[in-house]
Design an enzyme around this catalytic site. Structure first.
Site, mmCIF file in Angstrom:
data_model
loop_
_atom_site.group_PDB
_atom_site.id
_atom_site.type_symbol
_atom_site.label_atom_id
_atom_site.label_comp_id
_atom_site.label_asym_id
_atom_site.label_seq_id
_atom_site.Cartn_x
_atom_site.Cartn_y
_atom_site.Cartn_z
ATOM 1 N N ASP A 1 0.836 -1.197 0.000
ATOM 2 C CA ASP A 1 0.000 0.000 0.000
ATOM 3 C C ASP A 1 0.871 1.248 0.000
ATOM 4 O O ASP A 1 1.895 1.300 0.696
ATOM 5 C CB ASP A 1 -0.883 0.017 1.249
ATOM 6 N N GLU B 1 -6.905 2.614 -6.096
ATOM 7 C CA GLU B 1 -8.229 2.565 -5.478
ATOM 8 C C GLU B 1 -8.940 3.867 -5.805
ATOM 9 O O GLU B 1 -8.428 4.953 -5.533
ATOM 10 C CB GLU B 1 -8.116 2.416 -3.962
ATOM 11 N N HIS C 1 -10.692 -4.776 3.355
ATOM 12 C CA HIS C 1 -10.628 -4.425 4.773
ATOM 13 C C HIS C 1 -11.559 -3.289 5.164
ATOM 14 O O HIS C 1 -11.588 -2.889 6.336
ATOM 15 C CB HIS C 1 -9.185 -4.030 5.123
ATOM 16 N N ASP C 2 -12.309 -2.749 4.215
ATOM 17 C CA ASP C 2 -13.179 -1.607 4.489
ATOM 18 C C ASP C 2 -14.669 -1.930 4.427
ATOM 19 O O ASP C 2 -15.486 -1.062 4.735
ATOM 20 C CB ASP C 2 -12.889 -0.477 3.490
#
Length: 543
Positions: A99, A270, A331-332
């Protein structure tokens, strides 16, 4: 040529390091924990792993608030651990993506500590600062995704600073060329250490409108959008000015130019904007921007064949030569077997989880698969007193935050905390996950885990699934039917999205040769009729 682009058609396994595997038993997963499980990851047949942030951070947003882009937070290990991770992963032919959170830093980053002191220091213009209105209120009406105004007053400078996320995540000023260069230098630091690519967090948030114009209001009937509804006032605006500015295209071209100096590396963006599919098409256009982009359009609760077709067709109509990357969990958001299966109590049906991974992996594009997806994990239920996510704390009880998808990975049913850690984990180990642990599925031929493994390996034998064009075929609402075509191979692909048997007329397809070996629930063809059992999948080569 396509085969040399390893990322085209790749399956990228996302690891949330806090929750994957704890090597030193402090209750928090770490880099050495990942190293210890690389053989497991290799067995999944994935092409790469994407590791969520492990950089030095005060952990207000659990790593997405970075205070040092070039160092590892001690809770995750050190640079030597990361180098070992790279070396072992590469030896197993696994690529490493990490990331990069470029649009903002932690308020404990040295840049911000200097910038906030006064309006004349060397970093004074490195963040988005603005004077108050004459009445002392914020410069404009921009909001924070995590609740409240997107501006916070800094008494040292007598100005407001912008934060699209937490108040402790101030936004960098990308209109400043020194900032852009410093960010690129940080990216190159990891390229030199051997990473194969980056997942670029909130990449369309780098630039803001330099005129600081107010965002226009959004009509009430349109406030339901991906990830936001009337529980969050963020949905009350069209976010035309606080993100997705035209200048950002030049910056992502600079990122691509840097990556071109390191052959084989890749950037995955993203993207969450007012028209995410349009933005994704723009950001991946040609060979001078991002290699891939993914949006939140399949991270919603909308699970129908018509919606999936609409999303893919919309992207295909605009993306031209760009390349998508599909995701149904991360993860969100709530875990997919719960999000898409809760209404009809499908979450506990093993074939449902198997079908979902096959479906997302059969669309044109690459795939991001979130840890635990290979086990069919449902969303974890977290008590209020155990919540760690600041987003959840703010919006409880209407929104319980993101912790339910971030709970520890279950490795062994009968070990302490299912083998994640010998000490109390940072989030509770979910009891219902223990029966889905790796130990329970590993040697069971029909398990979700072994279906996942079989499918990833089987998929690599079919170039049409990796690289081919896609064309949807009209069918009943509970069926998703399309063809994938690459060079001489054409595949007919069918999915039954329901828990009832469905049929499809195959008379328009001649000489179907069923493709087996993927260990999914299948269908059968007789007298030009394909009969698909609940959550069944069918692949056939068309002559």
């Amino acid at each position: 040529m396509l085969e040399k682009m390893w990322w085209r058609g790749a399956v990228i396994y996302q690891i949330y390091p806090r929750s994957f595997n704890d090597s030193n038993n402090d209750g928090i997963g770490d880099l050495r924990g990942i190293v210890a499980k690389l053989d497991y990851i290799a067995s999944l047949g994935v092409d790469a792993i994407w590791i969520s942030p492990f950089f030095k951070s005060p952990m207000k947003d659990f790593g997405y608030d970075i205070s040092d882009y070039r160092d590892i937070d001690p809770i995750f290990g050190n640079l030597a651990d990361f180098d070992e991770l790279i070396a072992k992963a590469h030896a197993l032919n696994i690529k490493i993506m990490i990331d990069q959170v470029l649009s903002h830093t932690s308020d404990q980053h040295q840049w911000f500590i200097e910038s906030r002191e006064n309006q004349t220091n060397d970093k004074a213009n490195w963040y988005v600062w603005a004077d108050a209105k004459p009445d002392g209120t914020a410069p404009n009406n921009w909001l924070s995704i995590f609740g409240g105004m997107g501006w916070t007053w800094e008494p040292r400078r007598q100005q407001y600073y912008l934060h699209n996320f937490l108040t402790s995540q101030p936004d960098l000023n990308f209109h400043n060329p020194d900032v852009r260069q410093a960010v690129l230098d940080n990216v190159e630091f990891w390229l030199k250490r051997g990473v194969d690519g980056f997942r670029l967090d909130a990449i369309n948030f780098c630039f803001h409108d330099a005129q600081l114009r107010d965002n226009p209001p959004k009509p009430k009937e349109l406030r339901q959008s991906i990830g936001f509804d009337e529980k969050n006032p963020y949905a009350y605006q069209y976010h035309y000015f606080n993100n997705t500015q035209d200048e950002n295209l030049g910056f992502i071209e600079s990122i691509r130019s840097l990556l071109n100096q390191y052959p084989g590396t890749v950037a995955l963006g993203e993207i969450s904007s007012e028209d995410s599919l349009k933005t994704m098409a723009e950001y991946t256009q040609g060979d001078s921007r991002l290699h891939m982009g993914y949006s939140f359009d399949l991270l919603t609760e909308n699970f129908t064949a018509s919606y999936i077709k609409q999303v893919v067709k919309s992207l295909e109509a605009s993306v031209s030569d760009g390349w998508p990357c599909w995701s149904i969990s991360n993860h969100d958001v709530q875990r997919v077997v719960t999000r898409w299966g809760a209404k009809n109590n499908l979450a506990a049906a093993p074939n449902f989880a198997k079908m979902l991974f096959a479906l997302i992996s059969s669309l044109r594009g690459s795939v991001c698969s979130y840890q635990g997806e290979e086990l069919g994990l449902p969303e974890g239920e977290i008590a209020f007193e155990d919540i760690q996510d600041p987003y959840g704390k703010t919006f409880w009880p209407q929104f319980k935050g993101r912790d339910g998808c971030r709970t520890p990975h279950p490795w062994s049913k009968n070990e302490t905390n299912a083998g994640f850690s010998e000490n109390t984990p940072w989030l509770p180990m979910i009891d219902s996950h223990k029966s889905l642990a790796v130990s329970e599925q590993d040697n069971e031929p029909a398990s979700i885990l072994n279906s996942y493994r079989a499918f990833t390996h089987w998929r690599k034998q079919h170039p049409a699934l990796l690289y081919g064009d896609i064309e949807f075929i009209e069918s009943a609402e509970d069926l998703l039917v399309f063809t994938r075509t690459f060079e001489s191979q054409k595949l007919l692909v069918c999915f039954n999205l329901s828990d009832a048997t469905q049929t499809f007329n195959t008379s328009s397809f001649n000489n179907l040769t069923e493709q087996t070996g993927h260990k999914l629930a299948v269908g059968k063809v007789a007298s030009n009729t394909l009969e698909l059992q609940p959550f069944g999948c069918f692949y056939a080569e068309v002559q």
